[in-house]
Motif scaffolding. Structure first.
Motif, PDB file in Angstrom:
ATOM      1  N   LEU A  73      41.557  56.294  40.006  1.00 23.89           N
ATOM      2  CA  LEU A  73      41.290  55.612  41.274  1.00 23.89           C
ATOM      3  C   LEU A  73      40.474  54.362  40.979  1.00 23.89           C
ATOM      4  O   LEU A  73      39.720  54.320  40.000  1.00 23.89           O
ATOM      5  N   LEU A  74      40.604  53.388  41.852  1.00 20.56           N
ATOM      6  CA  LEU A  74      39.854  52.149  41.666  1.00 20.56           C
ATOM      7  C   LEU A  74      38.353  52.423  41.710  1.00 20.56           C
ATOM      8  O   LEU A  74      37.567  51.759  41.026  1.00 20.56           O
ATOM      9  N   SER A  75      37.966  53.434  42.495  1.00 20.06           N
ATOM     10  CA  SER A  75      36.545  53.748  42.587  1.00 20.06           C
ATOM     11  C   SER A  75      36.008  54.292  41.259  1.00 20.06           C
ATOM     12  O   SER A  75      34.841  54.131  40.945  1.00 20.06           O
ATOM     13  N   GLU A  76      36.907  54.906  40.475  1.00 18.01           N
ATOM     14  CA  GLU A  76      36.477  55.426  39.168  1.00 18.01           C
ATOM     15  C   GLU A  76      36.657  54.382  38.069  1.00 18.01           C
ATOM     16  O   GLU A  76      36.023  54.452  37.025  1.00 18.01           O
ATOM     17  N   LEU A  92      45.054  47.710  60.706  1.00 22.79           N
ATOM     18  CA  LEU A  92      45.347  48.168  59.346  1.00 22.79           C
ATOM     19  C   LEU A  92      45.094  47.057  58.334  1.00 22.79           C
ATOM     20  O   LEU A  92      44.486  47.277  57.283  1.00 22.79           O
ATOM     21  N   ALA A  93      45.548  45.849  58.668  1.00 25.77           N
ATOM     22  CA  ALA A  93      45.422  44.726  57.731  1.00 25.77           C
ATOM     23  C   ALA A  93      43.954  44.437  57.442  1.00 25.77           C
ATOM     24  O   ALA A  93      43.558  44.270  56.288  1.00 25.77           O
ATOM     25  N   GLN A  94      43.154  44.395  58.497  1.00 27.05           N
ATOM     26  CA  GLN A  94      41.741  44.079  58.297  1.00 27.05           C
ATOM     27  C   GLN A  94      41.060  45.130  57.434  1.00 27.05           C
ATOM     28  O   GLN A  94      40.277  44.803  56.536  1.00 27.05           O
ATOM     29  N   GLU A  95      41.382  46.400  57.692  1.00 20.39           N
ATOM     30  CA  GLU A  95      40.749  47.461  56.908  1.00 20.39           C
ATOM     31  C   GLU A  95      41.170  47.383  55.439  1.00 20.39           C
ATOM     32  O   GLU A  95      40.346  47.527  54.533  1.00 20.39           O
ATOM     33  N   ASN A  96      42.448  47.130  55.207  1.00 18.20           N
ATOM     34  CA  ASN A  96      42.927  47.021  53.823  1.00 18.20           C
ATOM     35  C   ASN A  96      42.309  45.825  53.112  1.00 18.20           C
ATOM     36  O   ASN A  96      41.895  45.925  51.960  1.00 18.20           O
ATOM     37  N   VAL A  97      42.285  44.692  53.804  1.00 22.98           N
ATOM     38  CA  VAL A  97      41.732  43.484  53.183  1.00 22.98           C
ATOM     39  C   VAL A  97      40.268  43.717  52.824  1.00 22.98           C
ATOM     40  O   VAL A  97      39.807  43.345  51.742  1.00 22.98           O
ATOM     41  N   GLU A  98      39.562  44.382  53.720  1.00 21.98           N
ATOM     42  CA  GLU A  98      38.148  44.653  53.468  1.00 21.98           C
ATOM     43  C   GLU A  98      37.969  45.506  52.204  1.00 21.98           C
ATOM     44  O   GLU A  98      37.130  45.203  51.354  1.00 21.98           O
ATOM     45  N   LEU A 149      40.146  45.893  49.722  1.00 24.84           N
ATOM     46  CA  LEU A 149      40.601  45.158  48.532  1.00 24.84           C
ATOM     47  C   LEU A 149      39.571  44.132  48.091  1.00 24.84           C
ATOM     48  O   LEU A 149      39.284  43.976  46.900  1.00 24.84           O
ATOM     49  N   LYS A 150      38.995  43.442  49.074  1.00 27.67           N
ATOM     50  CA  LYS A 150      37.989  42.439  48.733  1.00 27.67           C
ATOM     51  C   LYS A 150      36.718  43.106  48.216  1.00 27.67           C
ATOM     52  O   LYS A 150      36.046  42.583  47.329  1.00 27.67           O
ATOM     53  N   GLY A 151      36.424  44.276  48.789  1.00 35.31           N
ATOM     54  CA  GLY A 151      35.242  45.018  48.356  1.00 35.31           C
ATOM     55  C   GLY A 151      35.294  45.356  46.870  1.00 35.31           C
ATOM     56  O   GLY A 151      34.272  45.347  46.186  1.00 35.31           O
ATOM     57  N   TYR A 152      36.498  45.629  46.370  1.00 34.30           N
ATOM     58  CA  TYR A 152      36.656  45.936  44.948  1.00 34.30           C
ATOM     59  C   TYR A 152      36.913  44.676  44.116  1.00 34.30           C
ATOM     60  O   TYR A 152      37.091  44.771  42.907  1.00 34.30           O
ATOM     61  N   GLY A 153      36.992  43.548  44.779  1.00 34.50           N
ATOM     62  CA  GLY A 153      37.274  42.303  44.052  1.00 34.50           C
ATOM     63  C   GLY A 153      38.659  42.308  43.413  1.00 34.50           C
ATOM     64  O   GLY A 153      38.873  41.742  42.346  1.00 34.50           O
ATOM     65  N   VAL A 154      39.616  42.961  44.083  1.00 28.86           N
ATOM     66  CA  VAL A 154      40.973  43.053  43.528  1.00 28.86           C
ATOM     67  C   VAL A 154      41.604  41.667  43.441  1.00 28.86           C
ATOM     68  O   VAL A 154      41.491  40.865  44.366  1.00 28.86           O
ATOM     69  N   GLN A 155      42.227  41.390  42.297  1.00 30.00           N
ATOM     70  CA  GLN A 155      42.884  40.092  42.139  1.00 30.00           C
ATOM     71  C   GLN A 155      44.389  40.224  41.966  1.00 30.00           C
ATOM     72  O   GLN A 155      45.141  39.449  42.516  1.00 30.00           O
ATOM     73  N   ARG A 156      44.799  41.207  41.185  1.00 30.74           N
ATOM     74  CA  ARG A 156      46.234  41.323  40.921  1.00 30.74           C
ATOM     75  C   ARG A 156      46.749  42.673  41.385  1.00 30.74           C
ATOM     76  O   ARG A 156      46.172  43.718  41.086  1.00 30.74           O
ATOM     77  N   ILE A 157      47.855  42.609  42.119  1.00 25.55           N
ATOM     78  CA  ILE A 157      48.417  43.825  42.720  1.00 25.55           C
ATOM     79  C   ILE A 157      49.884  43.920  42.326  1.00 25.55           C
ATOM     80  O   ILE A 157      50.599  42.908  42.337  1.00 25.55           O
ATOM     81  N   VAL A 158      50.321  45.112  41.982  1.00 27.86           N
ATOM     82  CA  VAL A 158      51.749  45.342  41.778  1.00 27.86           C
ATOM     83  C   VAL A 158      52.168  46.453  42.726  1.00 27.86           C
ATOM     84  O   VAL A 158      51.425  47.412  42.955  1.00 27.86           O
ATOM     85  N   THR A 159      53.347  46.295  43.317  1.00 28.36           N
ATOM     86  CA  THR A 159      53.838  47.311  44.251  1.00 28.36           C
ATOM     87  C   THR A 159      55.347  47.443  44.121  1.00 28.36           C
ATOM     88  O   THR A 159      56.033  46.469  43.793  1.00 28.36           O
ATOM     89  N   ALA A 160      55.822  48.653  44.377  1.00 23.43           N
ATOM     90  CA  ALA A 160      57.264  48.896  44.322  1.00 23.43           C
ATOM     91  C   ALA A 160      57.922  48.658  45.675  1.00 23.43           C
ATOM     92  O   ALA A 160      59.135  48.748  45.800  1.00 23.43           O
TER      93      ALA A 160
END
Lengths: 671, 262
Positions: free
Chosen positions: A425-428, A492-498, A500-511
């Motif tokens: 998990l990103l938290s770990e 949903l978008a606001q919660e997800n963005v929050e 993602l930004k909280g973890y400083g995510v930069q690169r995302i891959v999705t299927a």
């Protein structure tokens, strides 16, 4: 016989020809008034930011109007239109040259220039005339289903025909009376002179005079008639192309819920559209390309994108002519219901095939979603099965009635793998190379969890450092947004963005191309700027750089383009290269592929709705896929996978094709 | 004109993954979603429909902790006018008796014509509060109603009974509890959700209701939850292969001998 430089007499024996400039005033005024009236109709709409990038916009007009790029994609009507257009453009240019020569005192119409212009006008004029006849033949004899005929269509063709024909007859009369030494440069004119040769000059002169004035009258009629007819597109189409949407093709506009003075959301009246959305409807010539590419229409549902745009137009005109009284008049026609049937709005898969095929760049999807927004948020009126979808998204952040706590449960299946490994998990495990955005289907849907597992194994094998959000991930909101539930989407978008930004995510891959489109193109509206790639893109680079070693194993396959990957995000090539790597050959293409691929039927929230009207879109597509003679259909989208797998089952095929994701195909071939 | 009171409860989501808390008498509330009790949602919907038809007001009453305000706002977004929230900590830990007693104090004497509530709350599923409340108010009540018609001072309610239905007519004021099928609850419109944020939710304490601390919540309860245990996990399903006729015979055998249901 003249021995001077090549030229011809202009205004041959036409007395008082200068009167045309007087007579031209009235049609010019009507043209101006008509255009001004249209402009005011568009201005009933709200603001729309369509400025900047002037060179990009100009290039669009050069390609799409000047060179007729999209028009020509549909070969037969495209070539016909292009010849009418280029011919009329040439003749307009020629007419201006003649006017300049005769009345502005510039002696330019002689010598090689005269001969070149003469030849060009003759050839293009003739092609134009021929094309008008072909167009009429197509419209009234062949009668393709996508054309609905109105008197206006006939008037337009008739005016073009009579104007062009009379021009050639005039030329023929002139040449018959005074043989032209440069006839070789006027071959069509010479041909038209043959029936008149040998007639007394006085007769020809009289005919010429009468016909010349008739020709002028016809041209002026055309000018005056233009803004009140479909000929309007001559001006509006290039302007509409110029103001087209730049940037992501399918990013929907954001509604403002913060401002408490705003009390209406979505579109139920044309004034709630933007000026550009209204201008769209005037650029439309009812050519029907959209309808011919629309999965809803082709499967026999209530939607025709053409009728939708025409409905908007009719309502725009009605609202304009009833302005001031319209608001009190409750008996007038309604945009939703009278002009655009509700069931048409719900039939749309938001696949963008209509937009992609439209030569004048009409944007159908944003209009459709705008009206859905009104129905959902202002009227609470939508197909009943969607209420459960919305509630599930609100409570459990996925479209199914499945507890959100189970979002990362798919990882348990990794424990049973041949070479077990952990997906952190990103938290770990903060700051990995990639965040794997699993998405609702990849997390909860049994079939698509297998895709997630295949992808995770591939990433692990290639040594990609990745983590997931687990239960902190929520539905990206794509379905909610496209179903018109912008409020739920934004939550949903606001919660997800929050997160993602909280973890400083930069690169995302999705299927999931729907997640991809939302995260990449729509989350920036909420301050979420991430580098988002589709798994096919990442996997392709892993294969290309040798991080994944592949030995082709599978027999030939076909590949189904996801709308949200292809038309929305222009990813066509990478999945095909993966197919090549995994199967040793490029996919066997279906008749409709790439930018003109046929939707699986699942987009725009349709996957959550009943499909009771007409044929099933997924079955149509599954049959098309199996028509390639391959035994394997490769997809790159969870909705496509579900829809096509069902489609194959429902098709009743004796030897049903296997449907799999491109990651699963690669997984089979990886060494 | 009908003045309607609707009693609602906030409950864990039907799909929430429940676990028993360390003290074995409560569920762990961390990490689960709460919703408006689905049966109460039918009650709210019915109240709003009656109001829309006949005029009047709809007031929501809810006993529960601060988080329950979300369920109240849902009811307000659906169209209820105002709400009374029995949120004080002293109300907590009670039983059906203390809940009904507190609600009775809140509702009685406010000239309500009708009280609507869900037939039961899906968390503890005891289904007593509606009936107890009617008893305390001294009003007639009809439970598990699937159809309701109110005309003048009479309410005619259809209720499901084993193998059929019963039609009961009562004189208002009365208490009616809603069964699934009574209506299809609406999906709130956005302007209504926004309006709901500004609607009044009165927070009341036992003292406001004229109750002492000893009469409410855990202190006043005559019953206590002695223990909670999770349901045994569901065992894997059985696939019975073979020819349809043989398979059917096997299924019948298993249903009779193993499951003992036929």
């Amino acid at each position: 016989m003249t021995t001077g430089p090549a030229t011809r007499q202009i205004y041959w024996d036409i007395d008082l020809h200068w009167l045309i400039y007087i007579f031209m005033l009235l049609p010019l005024v009507l043209l101006g008034y008509g255009m001004w009236r249209r402009y005011r109709m568009w201005r009933q709409g709200g603001p729309d930011q369509r400025f900047g990038d002037w060179w990009e916009r100009t290039k669009t007009v050069i390609w799409e109007s000047g060179l007729q790029r999209r028009v020509l994609r549909d070969l037969f009507p495209g070539v016909t239109h292009a010849f009418i257009f280029w011919g009329m453009l040439a003749l307009l240019g020629g007419t201006i040259v003649v006017g300049v020569q005769a009345d502005a005192g510039l002696r330019i119409y002689h010598g090689w220039f005269y001969l070149a212009v003469s030849l060009i006008l003759d050839v293009f004029g003739a092609l134009s005339l021929l094309a008008v006849v072909v167009a009429a033949f197509r419209r009234y004899i062949l009668r393709p289903a996508r054309l609905d005929n109105r008197p206006d269509d006939a008037y337009f063709l008739a005016i073009l025909f009579v104007t062009l024909l009379s021009g050639f007859v005039l030329e023929g009369l002139r040449i018959a009376a005074r043989p032209d030494p440069w006839g070789a440069y006027n071959p069509v004119g010479v041909a038209f002179s043959l029936p008149f040769s040998g007639r007394p000059e006085a007769t020809l002169e009289l005919w010429y005079a009468v016909l010349w004035w008739a020709h002028m009258a016809m041209a002026f009629t055309f000018m005056a008639y233009l803004p009140f007819s479909k000929a309007l597109h001559i001006f509006v189409a290039p302007v509409n192309q110029f103001f087209r949407r730049l940037g992501p093709a399918g990013a929907l506009s954001k509604l403002n819920f913060e401002d408490e003075t705003i009390e209406t959301f979505g579109v139920s009246e044309v004034t709630q559209f933007s000026w550009k959305q209204l201008m769209d409807s005037d650029a439309c010539t009812r050519c029907g390309r959209c309808q011919d590419n629309c999965p809803a229409h082709l499967s026999g549902k209530a939607l025709s994108p053409k009728s939708l745009v025409q409905g908007v137009k009719a309502q725009m005109e009605w609202t304009f002519t009833h302005r001031g009284v319209a608001s009190q008049d409750d008996t007038g026609p309604k945009l939703i219901g009278d002009r655009v049937p509700e069931e048409a709005l719900w039939a749309c898969t938001t696949c963008r095939a209509c937009e992609e095929s439209c030569p004048v760049f009409v944007e159908h999807v944003e209009k459709t979603v705008g009206m859905r927004r009104h129905l959902v948020m202002m009227e609470s009126q939508f197909p009943p099965e969607l209420q459960l979808t919305f509630k599930n998204l609100e409570t459990n952040f996925n479209p199914w009635a499945l507890g959100w706590a189970g979002r990362a449960d798919w990882r348990k299946e990794l424990a049973g793998a041949a070479e077990p490994f952990e997906v952190p998990l990103l938290s770990e495990h903060p700051n990995p190379e990639y965040l794997l955005w699993v998405g609702c289907s990849g997390s909860f849907d049994a079939r698509n969890r297998k895709v997630t597992l295949a992808l995770a194994k591939l990433l692990h094998r290639a040594g990609v450092d990745f983590a997931i959000l687990g239960t902190e991930e929520k539905c990206c909101g794509d379905s909610a947004r496209r179903l018109g539930n912008e409020y739920l989407y934004q939550t949903l978008a606001q919660e997800n963005v929050e997160v993602l930004k909280g973890y400083g995510v930069q690169r995302i891959v999705t299927a999931c191309p729907h997640c991809l489109n939302t995260l990449k193109n729509e989350y920036p509206q909420f301050g979420g700027e991430f580098e988002v790639v589709h798994h096919s893109q990442l996997l392709e680079s892993l294969v290309a750089t040798g991080r994944l070693k592949v030995a082709p194993i599978t027999p030939k396959v076909t590949y189904h383009d996801s709308c949200f990957l292809g038309r929305y995000n222009r990813v066509y090539e990478e999945p095909r290269r993966l197919v090549l790597a995994a199967s040793g050959a490029r996919p066997v293409e279906m008749p409709r592929h790439g930018a003109s691929a046929f939707c699986c039927g699942g987009g725009g929230g349709r996957v959550w709705m009943e499909e009771s009207q007409g044929q099933r879109i997924n079955v149509m597509r599954a049959k098309e896929a199996m028509g390639t003679g391959t035994s394997r259909v490769v997809t790159a989208c969870p909705f496509c996978l579900t829809m096509l797998e069902d489609g194959v089952k429902l098709s009743g095929a004796a030897t049903p094709a296997k449907v799999c994701d491109v990651a699963e195909l690669l997984q089979e071939a990886v060494q | 004109m009908l003045n309607i009171a609707v009693c609602v409860k906030q409950v864990p989501d039907t799909e929430a993954r429940l676990s028993v808390a360390a003290d074995k008498t409560r569920i762990e509330e961390q990490g689960i979603s709460f919703i408006l009790n689905p049966y109460d949602e039918h009650a709210v919907e019915e109240a709003i429909r009656l109001k829309e038809k006949q005029g009047g007001t709809v007031t929501v009453f809810c006993l529960g902790p601060a988080r329950a305000e979300e369920a109240i706002r849902t009811a307000l977004a659906m169209g209820a006018d105002k709400a009374v929230h029995l949120a004080d900590a002293a109300f907590g830990g009670g039983d059906e008796g203390t809940a009904a007693a507190a609600l009775e104090k809140a509702i009685a004497g406010k000239s309500f014509d009708l009280v609507l509530a869900g037939r039961l709350a899906i968390d503890d599923a005891s289904g007593q509060v509606g009936a107890r409340l009617a008893e305390k108010l001294g009003w007639p009540h009809v439970t598990a109603v699937t159809r309701l018609a109110v005309e003048g001072r009479e309410a005619v309610a259809n209720r499901e009974i084993d193998g059929g239905s019963q039609v009961v007519a009562v004189t208002l004021p009365a208490v009616i509890t809603a069964q699934r099928g009574l209506n299809q609850p609406r999906y709130p419109k956005i302007p209504d959700i926004m309006k709901a944020r500004r609607k009044e939710v009165a927070k009341v304490t036992p003292a406001d209701l004229g109750l002492s601390g000893g009469e409410v919540g855990g202190a006043g309860a005559k019953g206590k939850v002695a223990g909670l245990a999770p349901a045994p996990g569901r065992s894997a399903g059985k696939v019975i292969a073979g020819e349809p006729a043989d398979a059917a015979r096997k299924v019948v055998g298993l249903l009779r001998d193993e499951a003992k249901v036929i």
